[in-house]
Motif scaffolding. Structure first.
Motif, mmCIF file in Angstrom:
data_model
loop_
_atom_site.group_PDB
_atom_site.id
_atom_site.type_symbol
_atom_site.label_atom_id
_atom_site.label_comp_id
_atom_site.label_asym_id
_atom_site.label_seq_id
_atom_site.Cartn_x
_atom_site.Cartn_y
_atom_site.Cartn_z
ATOM 1 N N GLU A 658 0.867 -1.177 0.000
ATOM 2 C CA GLU A 658 0.000 0.000 0.000
ATOM 3 C C GLU A 658 0.910 1.236 0.000
ATOM 4 N N GLU A 660 0.500 4.358 0.079
ATOM 5 C CA GLU A 660 0.141 5.455 0.970
ATOM 6 C C GLU A 660 0.773 5.323 2.360
ATOM 7 N N THR A 661 0.825 4.079 2.854
ATOM 8 C CA THR A 661 1.393 3.846 4.185
ATOM 9 C C THR A 661 2.686 3.038 4.131
ATOM 10 N N GLY A 662 2.956 2.413 3.001
ATOM 11 C CA GLY A 662 4.126 1.549 2.891
ATOM 12 C C GLY A 662 3.907 0.154 3.457
ATOM 13 N N GLU A 663 2.691 -0.132 3.929
ATOM 14 C CA GLU A 663 2.428 -1.443 4.519
ATOM 15 C C GLU A 663 2.561 -2.546 3.471
ATOM 16 N N PRO A 784 7.748 -0.462 6.488
ATOM 17 C CA PRO A 784 6.761 0.365 5.783
ATOM 18 C C PRO A 784 7.307 1.767 5.500
ATOM 19 N N GLU A 785 8.049 2.307 6.443
ATOM 20 C CA GLU A 785 8.569 3.657 6.200
ATOM 21 C C GLU A 785 9.532 3.674 5.011
ATOM 22 N N TRP A 788 7.473 3.726 1.965
ATOM 23 C CA TRP A 788 6.841 5.041 1.829
ATOM 24 C C TRP A 788 7.832 6.059 1.256
ATOM 25 N N ARG A 789 9.052 6.009 1.746
ATOM 26 C CA ARG A 789 10.060 6.950 1.247
ATOM 27 C C ARG A 789 10.460 6.606 -0.180
#
Lengths: 795, 289
Positions: A658, A660-663, A784-785, A788-789
């Motif tokens: 995902e 948007e959140t990196g999940e 996840p971060e 996201w990055r």
């Protein structure tokens, strides 16, 4: 589940034990709590050891004042490194693998001059209780002169930092090369394209369920040391304690590994702590127990991995791989642990050909001292790091060629008729049907359909990724001569005794040492199959150097192939002796005796028979044996295999990311493993489950880090996680069976396969999901971060 | 690691516990001991004495009273709260938080009073309590008093419950026109909230009349998100309102309010707070998605 035809695995006749998914005999004692671990054992007058460790990454010891601690209630003695030196013991923790040009600094039980990583042992307290010992630690006053430290293996050799050891001014312990540099350069010059990847493989902390422990009992009157300890290889520990640290004759040391709760490599090594435990018992004449806390495990159990790597792959436009070039900096930590040198060199560089025909390979490994916990083999050891590099390279190359990554793999697989296959990385692969395993894995996920679904979902703004990890493992390091040529200071053989007791039960004494693998079950199956008796008639004994004459231990996926091979060979010798007794008592020639389901009978006359367990009784009666035959029915076997075995397989993961959140959600995980013949499918499946969990842990969660002060930043379980069951998908496992042609029972081993496979498979899947964002690689652990990055979420 | 030495006392009544706390400087209360004991083992806290109130009777009742509130006994476990129909009906956010907290052993042992007095900023119930505008009933040497949620959380592991005070109950006002919920993003390492958002809204069918939104986990101290509340109050129940409100998640917080650790930076947590606030609002409002 499996297309194994287990009956073909063994030339024993009969019992059907080999290949059966029987329940583990060890589980009842372990699950009901009657299993006895080192800390469960108490001797009369047991005292307790606690170890004062350095808080600094790098410092000179100016003074140690033990007087306050010594005055505390319950404290029996406080020892420093100087005390150990003065006692005159050899006090040297040796490496077990030499390399050309290797710098081998002194490695003492307790530090005397400098501390070189946080957690270095500097003093030992022995007290009447473990709490008294622990409480006294902070009353030992150590003054340090702090020194500049370095924790990164590249910084260690490239930046101007004080050396960890004066003997290695540039912090280089070794500079190792494997393969043909010129041929590789030529291949790269000739190839149509080159793809590359820069990657880091972070340190991993083994996290065996049972932290290390030791209980030492020195008996002054006989000069004998008994040492219970959490060991994967009691005989190796006995040898290292004798020759390296304590200087006692080997026959005056008994090492006992009772139940051992996991190891994953961390309990192979000779650490200072267990030697200090034994030495303290020798000073005080009382039993001394040391039980590591989890915090101590994090600081002192050898970590795994720690590579900073540039990999390059050269290919033609049609996908033919022409060459691979790898340069890596491997962090060794502050001291050379026994296999700390072998793991990032020979165990790493030799698997860089993976499952592929690659004509030219060159690898350079710079082994660097750093002010960190020593690094050594952790499940997958070297092979995991190497396979990770080649699998990342193949994926990156597929992206570069705009070719499907499964197709690129397929075009380069070593074909079945090329075995034995000599790779450009100096290995000779025994057997393999790589495409069969890959096809089966892809079939499980409906690969083509899945790619279609991926395209459709991308149009909806959803990102699934399909990851492929095709791997080999070199298991059961051998033969001994080859290991010796490469620098090993120990053999690659295994030893066992197979013994019929006089009433027909069987005892197997094995030189390996279980830490959860289920040897008491699988070895019983091997012996039962060969001897034609029930599995329940076989008792397996391991982990005691006074009961088992010799052994090398359990590591490197060697127990089934080398240990099991030894037991099978010994059992066959036993069976042949029994056959001669049967022929004698049935008054026929040996050639006329057939063996079926435990029964020796005369060919063509099935009613003239004797059961092998009856013959066992006869063998010990000794009343009626063939002329010149000695009584008894047991064999001691030493088995030195002619080569490694090469387990292989392909794992496939499907993830959804995902952005948007990196999940990252793992939708499916399919593992197709080929470990040769399967002794017990349930145990193989268990090994695969655990291995995948640890591989996923490395890919998504784990990764030890040091802070700017050189302190371990991930020092507790809420800072460094072993994945929980809830963080893991259902595992879908399957097998192909390609027997190893040179192993007596056709097995290849499976202890590390899934760990090796899972990390690159998951990273491959995440990178595949992120293709629309132009991301072709993310370093582990992929949080996840970091996703996201990478997808630009922070912009 | 081992805890440092400590004395252990078991109180047979609230009064005796208060006395024991007064007699032993620095003593801490334990009931389930799931918050304090792990921190004693890591050396983060070393109280010289523990006063155990885990065996006290009569402090675990969950009751609704006539005056428009429910009362949850301080010794009610998280599992009991998660399973309570009264809590589910009148304070869903607290039921959500209790059911998301820790794992089954922690939920079966840990108690709500201890949890809130402990003030762990990563824990779930604080965000629910703040959003529900609950309060703690406490007893100390000076008698009884009430601490409102807004006054409770003073910093990481710091609360307004004094050293010699015992939480006896948690009181939560009820409102039949309100909905509430709690949404958690679990830290994969610790299982605590990386981001937790508690939401309480009173609506008529079309308009949000009152809103209370609070965060735990993402910030060093559990806190209300007044920027979100201001945007919601008086606005239409709509997707646009939710989006606009969630965008305000970080605005009323100080720049250094967000936690940064091995797993997630402050910047990332702030980003997640916006997303999870939006999702928490969707969870309780009957619109879209």
């Amino acid at each position: 589940m499996s297309d194994a035809d287990a009956s073909g695995a063994s030339d024993g006749d009969g019992s059907g034990a080999f290949g059966a998914a029987i329940e583990r005999g060890e589980d009842v004692p372990l699950l009901t709590g009657s299993g006895e671990y080192t800390d469960d054992i108490s001797l009369r007058g047991t005292t307790h050891l606690a170890i004062r460790r350095s808080d600094h990454a790098h410092a000179r010891i100016e003074s140690i004042d033990t007087s306050d601690a010594e005055a505390m209630e319950g404290v029996l003695a406080v020892f420093t490194g100087e005390d150990v030196v003065e006692s005159g013991v050899p006090n040297t923790i040796p490496t077990a693998w030499d390399l050309p040009g290797l710098v081998q600094p002194q490695y003492r039980m307790l530090a005397t001059d400098k501390v070189r990583h946080e957690g270095t042992p500097v003093a030992a307290v022995v007290a009447e209780t473990r709490h008294a010992a622990s409480d006294a630690l902070e009353h030992i006053h150590v003054e340090y002169e702090e020194l500049e430290h370095v924790t990164d293996p590249v910084d260690a050799v490239e930046r101007d930092v004080p050396p960890v050891h004066d003997e290695a001014e540039d912090n280089v312990a070794f500079d190792f090369e494997l393969g043909d540099a010129d041929a590789t350069d030529e291949a790269f010059a000739d190839a149509d394209r080159v793809a590359s990847v820069d990657l880091r493989q972070p340190r991993l902390i083994p996290n065996a369920m049972e932290p290390r422990a030791a209980l030492a009992d020195w008996e002054e009157a006989t000069g004998k040391l008994r040492l219970w300890m959490t060991s994967q290889n009691p005989h190796l520990h006995r040898m290292l304690l004798s020759a390296g640290t304590l200087g006692l004759p080997e026959n005056k040391i008994q090492v006992i590994a009772p139940e051992v709760g996991g190891g994953f490599g961390s309990k192979i090594y000779h650490y200072p702590d267990e030697a200090v435990t034994a030495w303290c018992s020798m000073q005080l004449g009382r039993p001394v127990k040391w039980q590591a806390t989890r915090s101590e495990s994090y600081l002192t159990d050898c970590h795994g991995r720690d590579h900073v790597t540039t990999g390059e792959i050269a290919l033609d436009d049609d996908g033919t791989i022409r060459g691979v070039r790898v340069e890596t900096h491997a962090g060794l930590g502050a001291q050379l642990s026994q296999f700390g040198t072998a793991t990032p060199s020979y165990l790493y560089a030799t698997v860089l050909s993976g499952q592929y025909t690659i004509p030219a390979i060159h690898c350079r490994v710079v082994g660097a001292f750093t002010n960190t916990t020593p690094v050594d083999a952790y499940r997958g050891a070297g092979r995991a790091e190497g396979i990770y590099v080649i699998e990342r390279l193949v994926d990156v190359a597929a992206r570069e060629l705009e070719m499907d990554p499964a197709e690129l793999r397929r075009r380069n697989l070593v074909p079945p008729d090329e075995f034995p296959y000599e790779s450009a990385a100096a290995l000779v692969y025994d057997s393999g049907e790589y495409e069969r395993a890959m096809d089966l894995a892809l079939e499980h996920v409906d690969y083509e359909e899945l790619r279609e679904r991926q395209r459709e979902l991308r149009d909806e703004g959803r990102y699934i990724g399909i990851g492929i990890g095709s791997f080999i493992e070199s298991a059961g390091l051998s033969p001994s001569g080859l290991a010796g040529d490469l620098g090993a200071q120990a053999g690659g053989w295994e030893s066992s005794i197979v013994r019929f007791d006089s009433t027909g039960s069987v005892t197997v004494l094995a030189g390996t040492a279980d830490q959860g693998q289920g040897h008491r079950t699988t070895y019983a199956q091997v012996a039962a199959e060969e001897l034609g008796v029930s599995v329940d008639d076989v008792t397996v004994v391991e982990g005691d150097t006074d009961r088992i004459p010799q052994g090398m231990g359990t590591y490197g996926s060697r127990s089934a192939s080398v240990g099991g091979g030894s037991i099978a060979r010994g059992a066959r010798e036993v069976r042949e002796k029994a056959r001669r007794i049967a022929a004698h008592q049935l008054e026929t020639s040996v050639d006329d005796i057939e063996f079926d389901d435990g029964e020796f009978h005369v060919a063509g006359a099935p009613d003239r028979s004797l059961h092998i367990q009856t013959i066992a009784h006869e063998a010990y009666l000794g009343h009626d044996l063939p002329e010149g035959m000695d009584p008894g029915l047991e064999e001691t076997n030493f088995y030195d295999p002619e080569n490694f075995t090469y387990p292989f397989g392909t794992h496939v993961a499907v993830v959804e990311v995902e952005p948007e959140t990196g999940e990252i959600e793992i939708e499916r995980y399919v593992a197709v493993d080929d470990c040769g013949e399967i002794i017990n499918p349930m145990i193989v499946e268990g090994q695969v489950h655990g291995g995948i969990a640890q591989g996923i842990g490395a890919a998504l969660y784990e990764g030890a880090a040091y802070d700017d002060d050189g302190h371990l930043r991930t020092r507790r379980m809420d800072e460094y996680v072993v994945p929980h069951a809830t963080q893991l998908p259902d595992f879908e496992t399957d097998n192909t069976v390609t027997p190893s042609p040179h192993n007596p029972i056709g097995v290849k081993g499976v202890g590390e396969s899934a760990t090796i496979a899972a990390a690159p498979t998951i990273v491959s899947a995440v990178a595949d999901a992120l293709e629309p964002f132009g991301v072709d690689h993310l370093d582990m652990p992929i949080t996840p971060e970091s996703v996201w990055r990478a997808t630009g979420g922070d912009n | 690691m081992y805890t440092n030495d400590f004395d252990y006392y078991r109180a047979d009544s609230v009064g005796e516990a208060v006395e024991l706390l007064g007699d032993h400087d620095g003593a801490e209360l334990v009931a389930g001991a799931h918050g304090l004991l792990p921190r004693m083992k890591t050396g983060d806290e070393s109280p010289p004495a523990l006063v155990d109130i885990g065996q006290l009777n009569g402090l675990d009742a969950i009751e609704s009273s006539d005056g428009g509130s429910i009362s949850v006994g301080a010794l009610a476990t998280h599992a009991e709260i998660a399973d309570s129909e009264i809590v589910r009906e009148h304070a869903a956010a607290l039921a959500d938080a209790a059911s998301e907290l820790g794992d089954p052993p922690v939920r079966n042992g840990g108690t709500i009073g201890g949890n809130l007095a402990h003030g762990d900023p990563r824990s779930d119930p604080p965000a629910a309590l703040l959003a529900l505008e609950g309060s703690l009933e406490v007893r100390g040497s000076d008698g009884e008093r009430t601490i409102d949620a807004a006054e409770l959380f003073e910093g990481p592991f710091e609360t307004a419950v004094a050293d010699d005070e015992i939480v006896t109950a948690v009181r939560i006002p009820t409102d039949d026109d309100a909905v509430s919920g709690y949404r958690k993003r679990r830290d994969p390492l610790s299982g605590y909230a990386m981001v937790g958002v508690g939401v309480w809204l009173r609506t008529d069918d079309e308009t949000i009349e009152a809103a209370r939104v609070a965060v735990t986990g993402a910030t060093t101290t559990p806190a209300r998100l007044s920027g979100v509340e201001d945007e919601l109050e008086g606005s239409a129940v709509s997707e646009e309102t939710i989006t606009a409100a969630a965008a305000e998640a970080g605005t009323a917080l100080d720049a250094d309010a967000f936690v940064s650790d091995v797993q997630a930076s402050a910047e990332y947590r702030e980003h997640l707070l916006t997303i999870d606030t939006e999702r928490a609002l969707y969870d309780v409002l009957d619109v879209g998605q």
